[in-house]
Design a protein around this motif. Structure first.
Motif, PDB file in Angstrom:
ATOM      1  N   TRP A  46       0.826  -1.214   0.000  1.00  0.00           N
ATOM      2  CA  TRP A  46       0.000   0.000   0.000  1.00  0.00           C
ATOM      3  C   TRP A  46       0.860   1.263   0.000  1.00  0.00           C
ATOM      4  O   TRP A  46       0.491   2.290  -0.584  1.00  0.00           O
ATOM      5  N   LEU A  47       2.044   1.205   0.652  1.00  0.00           N
ATOM      6  CA  LEU A  47       2.937   2.358   0.675  1.00  0.00           C
ATOM      7  C   LEU A  47       3.429   2.750  -0.714  1.00  0.00           C
ATOM      8  O   LEU A  47       3.735   3.922  -0.975  1.00  0.00           O
ATOM      9  N   ASN A  48       3.558   1.738  -1.591  1.00  0.00           N
ATOM     10  CA  ASN A  48       3.911   1.984  -2.995  1.00  0.00           C
ATOM     11  C   ASN A  48       5.259   2.699  -3.154  1.00  0.00           C
ATOM     12  O   ASN A  48       5.399   3.645  -3.926  1.00  0.00           O
ATOM     13  N   HIS A  49       6.261   2.231  -2.397  1.00  0.00           N
ATOM     14  CA  HIS A  49       7.626   2.725  -2.543  1.00  0.00           C
ATOM     15  C   HIS A  49       8.513   1.573  -2.998  1.00  0.00           C
ATOM     16  O   HIS A  49       8.267   0.420  -2.649  1.00  0.00           O
ATOM     17  N   PRO A  50       9.568   1.876  -3.785  1.00  0.00           N
ATOM     18  CA  PRO A  50      10.459   0.788  -4.243  1.00  0.00           C
ATOM     19  C   PRO A  50      11.031  -0.043  -3.105  1.00  0.00           C
ATOM     20  O   PRO A  50      11.063  -1.272  -3.169  1.00  0.00           O
ATOM     21  N   TRP A  51      11.495   0.633  -2.031  1.00  0.00           N
ATOM     22  CA  TRP A  51      12.064  -0.119  -0.908  1.00  0.00           C
ATOM     23  C   TRP A  51      11.001  -0.947  -0.195  1.00  0.00           C
ATOM     24  O   TRP A  51      11.289  -2.018   0.355  1.00  0.00           O
ATOM     25  N   ALA A  52       9.770  -0.447  -0.222  1.00  0.00           N
ATOM     26  CA  ALA A  52       8.685  -1.162   0.453  1.00  0.00           C
ATOM     27  C   ALA A  52       8.394  -2.487  -0.241  1.00  0.00           C
ATOM     28  O   ALA A  52       8.036  -3.471   0.412  1.00  0.00           O
ATOM     29  N   TYR A  53       8.541  -2.519  -1.565  1.00  0.00           N
ATOM     30  CA  TYR A  53       8.280  -3.767  -2.288  1.00  0.00           C
ATOM     31  C   TYR A  53       9.306  -4.847  -1.918  1.00  0.00           C
ATOM     32  O   TYR A  53       8.971  -6.039  -1.841  1.00  0.00           O
ATOM     33  N   LEU A  54      10.556  -4.424  -1.711  1.00  0.00           N
ATOM     34  CA  LEU A  54      11.575  -5.391  -1.303  1.00  0.00           C
ATOM     35  C   LEU A  54      11.238  -5.992   0.061  1.00  0.00           C
ATOM     36  O   LEU A  54      11.351  -7.203   0.273  1.00  0.00           O
ATOM     37  N   LEU A  55      10.810  -5.131   0.984  1.00  0.00           N
ATOM     38  CA  LEU A  55      10.414  -5.634   2.300  1.00  0.00           C
ATOM     39  C   LEU A  55       9.160  -6.492   2.212  1.00  0.00           C
ATOM     40  O   LEU A  55       9.004  -7.476   2.946  1.00  0.00           O
ATOM     41  N   ALA A  56       8.274  -6.117   1.293  1.00  0.00           N
ATOM     42  CA  ALA A  56       7.029  -6.884   1.136  1.00  0.00           C
ATOM     43  C   ALA A  56       7.325  -8.317   0.716  1.00  0.00           C
ATOM     44  O   ALA A  56       6.653  -9.258   1.162  1.00  0.00           O
ATOM     45  N   VAL A  57       8.331  -8.491  -0.144  1.00  0.00           N
ATOM     46  CA  VAL A  57       8.716  -9.842  -0.566  1.00  0.00           C
ATOM     47  C   VAL A  57       9.187 -10.649   0.630  1.00  0.00           C
ATOM     48  O   VAL A  57       8.822 -11.824   0.809  1.00  0.00           O
ATOM     49  N   ALA A  58      10.006 -10.014   1.483  1.00  0.00           N
ATOM     50  CA  ALA A  58      10.512 -10.710   2.675  1.00  0.00           C
ATOM     51  C   ALA A  58       9.357 -11.075   3.615  1.00  0.00           C
ATOM     52  O   ALA A  58       9.307 -12.188   4.154  1.00  0.00           O
ATOM     53  N   PHE A  59       8.416 -10.160   3.811  1.00  0.00           N
ATOM     54  CA  PHE A  59       7.264 -10.446   4.668  1.00  0.00           C
ATOM     55  C   PHE A  59       6.399 -11.550   4.076  1.00  0.00           C
ATOM     56  O   PHE A  59       5.879 -12.406   4.808  1.00  0.00           O
ATOM     57  N   ALA A  60       6.243 -11.540   2.761  1.00  0.00           N
ATOM     58  CA  ALA A  60       5.437 -12.575   2.116  1.00  0.00           C
ATOM     59  C   ALA A  60       6.070 -13.950   2.279  1.00  0.00           C
ATOM     60  O   ALA A  60       5.378 -14.941   2.539  1.00  0.00           O
ATOM     61  N   LEU A  61       7.400 -14.016   2.141  1.00  0.00           N
ATOM     62  CA  LEU A  61       8.087 -15.286   2.358  1.00  0.00           C
ATOM     63  C   LEU A  61       7.922 -15.757   3.805  1.00  0.00           C
ATOM     64  O   LEU A  61       7.736 -16.950   4.065  1.00  0.00           O
ATOM     65  N   GLY A  62       7.978 -14.798   4.728  1.00  0.00           N
ATOM     66  CA  GLY A  62       7.761 -15.146   6.127  1.00  0.00           C
ATOM     67  C   GLY A  62       6.370 -15.704   6.369  1.00  0.00           C
ATOM     68  O   GLY A  62       6.192 -16.662   7.137  1.00  0.00           O
ATOM     69  N   ALA A  63       5.370 -15.145   5.690  1.00  0.00           N
ATOM     70  CA  ALA A  63       3.996 -15.636   5.828  1.00  0.00           C
ATOM     71  C   ALA A  63       3.867 -17.057   5.285  1.00  0.00           C
ATOM     72  O   ALA A  63       3.189 -17.900   5.880  1.00  0.00           O
ATOM     73  N   VAL A  64       4.542 -17.321   4.168  1.00  0.00           N
ATOM     74  CA  VAL A  64       4.491 -18.662   3.573  1.00  0.00           C
ATOM     75  C   VAL A  64       5.128 -19.688   4.508  1.00  0.00           C
ATOM     76  O   VAL A  64       4.588 -20.779   4.729  1.00  0.00           O
ATOM     77  N   VAL A  65       6.285 -19.349   5.062  1.00  0.00           N
ATOM     78  CA  VAL A  65       6.967 -20.264   5.983  1.00  0.00           C
ATOM     79  C   VAL A  65       6.106 -20.529   7.214  1.00  0.00           C
ATOM     80  O   VAL A  65       5.987 -21.669   7.685  1.00  0.00           O
ATOM     81  N   ALA A  66       5.495 -19.475   7.750  1.00  0.00           N
ATOM     82  CA  ALA A  66       4.648 -19.631   8.936  1.00  0.00           C
ATOM     83  C   ALA A  66       3.449 -20.521   8.641  1.00  0.00           C
ATOM     84  O   ALA A  66       3.068 -21.363   9.463  1.00  0.00           O
ATOM     85  N   LEU A  67       2.848 -20.363   7.466  1.00  0.00           N
ATOM     86  CA  LEU A  67       1.718 -21.221   7.094  1.00  0.00           C
ATOM     87  C   LEU A  67       2.162 -22.667   6.933  1.00  0.00           C
ATOM     88  O   LEU A  67       1.437 -23.596   7.294  1.00  0.00           O
ATOM     89  N   TRP A  68       3.362 -22.873   6.389  1.00  0.00           N
ATOM     90  CA  TRP A  68       3.895 -24.229   6.261  1.00  0.00           C
ATOM     91  C   TRP A  68       4.038 -24.878   7.627  1.00  0.00           C
ATOM     92  O   TRP A  68       3.661 -26.026   7.831  1.00  0.00           O
ATOM     93  N   VAL A  69       4.593 -24.118   8.581  1.00  0.00           N
ATOM     94  CA  VAL A  69       4.740 -24.640   9.937  1.00  0.00           C
ATOM     95  C   VAL A  69       3.378 -24.942  10.543  1.00  0.00           C
ATOM     96  O   VAL A  69       3.179 -25.966  11.206  1.00  0.00           O
ATOM     97  N   ALA A  70       2.406 -24.067  10.310  1.00  0.00           N
ATOM     98  CA  ALA A  70       1.087 -24.204  10.926  1.00  0.00           C
ATOM     99  C   ALA A  70       0.326 -25.428  10.429  1.00  0.00           C
ATOM    100  O   ALA A  70      -0.350 -26.106  11.212  1.00  0.00           O
ATOM    101  N   PHE A  71       0.443 -25.720   9.138  1.00  0.00           N
ATOM    102  CA  PHE A  71      -0.415 -26.760   8.571  1.00  0.00           C
ATOM    103  C   PHE A  71       0.301 -28.052   8.188  1.00  0.00           C
ATOM    104  O   PHE A  71      -0.308 -29.115   8.185  1.00  0.00           O
ATOM    105  N   TRP A  72       1.593 -27.986   7.895  1.00  0.00           N
ATOM    106  CA  TRP A  72       2.277 -29.204   7.460  1.00  0.00           C
ATOM    107  C   TRP A  72       2.979 -29.915   8.605  1.00  0.00           C
ATOM    108  O   TRP A  72       2.858 -31.129   8.755  1.00  0.00           O
TER     109      TRP A  72
END
Length: 222
Positions: A46-72
């Protein structure tokens, strides 16, 4: 590997098995982390800044890992599977406290692909121990729960090994007696003769004490 087959009482296990409780807490924490990471991802986009997109990728990967831990991970480590796949090992009560007891267990910490076993003493604090007397020296047949904290297996030994009492999976005293009888007297004696080492195990960084294979008795030795 010495396994022990019995019908797991799931209702009993869900009520008293502390491994199940740990898995349940892990799942709740992982779901919470996934929600936080997903929220952070949405905010950064939502911030729509170049640096924010890089952090967003890291947060998204963190969400995927957390979901893997939660369900698998909980599915892979179901109570039935842990009892079915775990090796039957001896554990004895080394200390008693008002809040529970400390178990001292003898486990093989080597991985399946290694040829020679490597035995170690490990401890586990437990709050409840149904079917057993809470006294020093009480014999508590258990299964070894072995895990690696890293995604890939590294080295020849498991990073984490603990003991899960058979009594956490059944109310039937005859099952516990049968498991106790399936473990050799040599192994039981090795533990009862070394109860004082529980404090030394507690002081180690890995919470386990490797035993010299040349000093082990009988078939346990080299």
């Amino acid at each position: 590997m010495r396994r022990f087959e019995f019908a797991v009482d799931r209702q009993h296990a869900h009520a008293v098995n502390e491994v199940f409780a740990d898995l349940r807490r892990l799942r709740v924490m992982a779901i919470a982390a996934a929600v936080i990471a997903a929220t952070g991802t949405a905010f950064l986009i939502w911030l729509n800044h170049p640096w924010a997109y890089l952090l967003a990728v890291a947060f998204a990967l963190g969400a995927v890992v957390a979901l893997w831990v939660a369900f698998w991970t909980p599915h892979r480590s179901s109570i039935d599977k842990l009892y079915a796949d775990g090796e039957l090992v001896p554990a004895v009560v080394s200390e008693t406290h008002p809040s529970g007891v400390v178990l001292l267990a003898l486990v093989d910490v080597s991985k399946p692909e290694t040829h020679d076993p490597r035995y170690a003493l490990v401890i586990r604090k437990v709050r409840d121990l149904p079917g057993h007397e809470k006294r020093a020296g009480e014999r508590v047949p258990s299964v070894a729960v072995r895990t690696d904290r890293a995604p890939r297996q590294v080295g020849e030994r498991w990073q984490s090994v603990s003991a899960m009492p058979i009594a956490w999976g059944t109310r039937d005293g005859t099952v516990i007696d049968r498991a106790r009888a399936a473990i050799s007297e040599v192994e039981w004696r090795l533990l009862t003769d070394n109860l004082e080492l529980a404090d030394k195990v507690r002081r180690t960084s890995a919470k386990r004490l490797l035993l010299d294979p040349h000093q082990l008795p009988g078939d346990l030795g080299s």
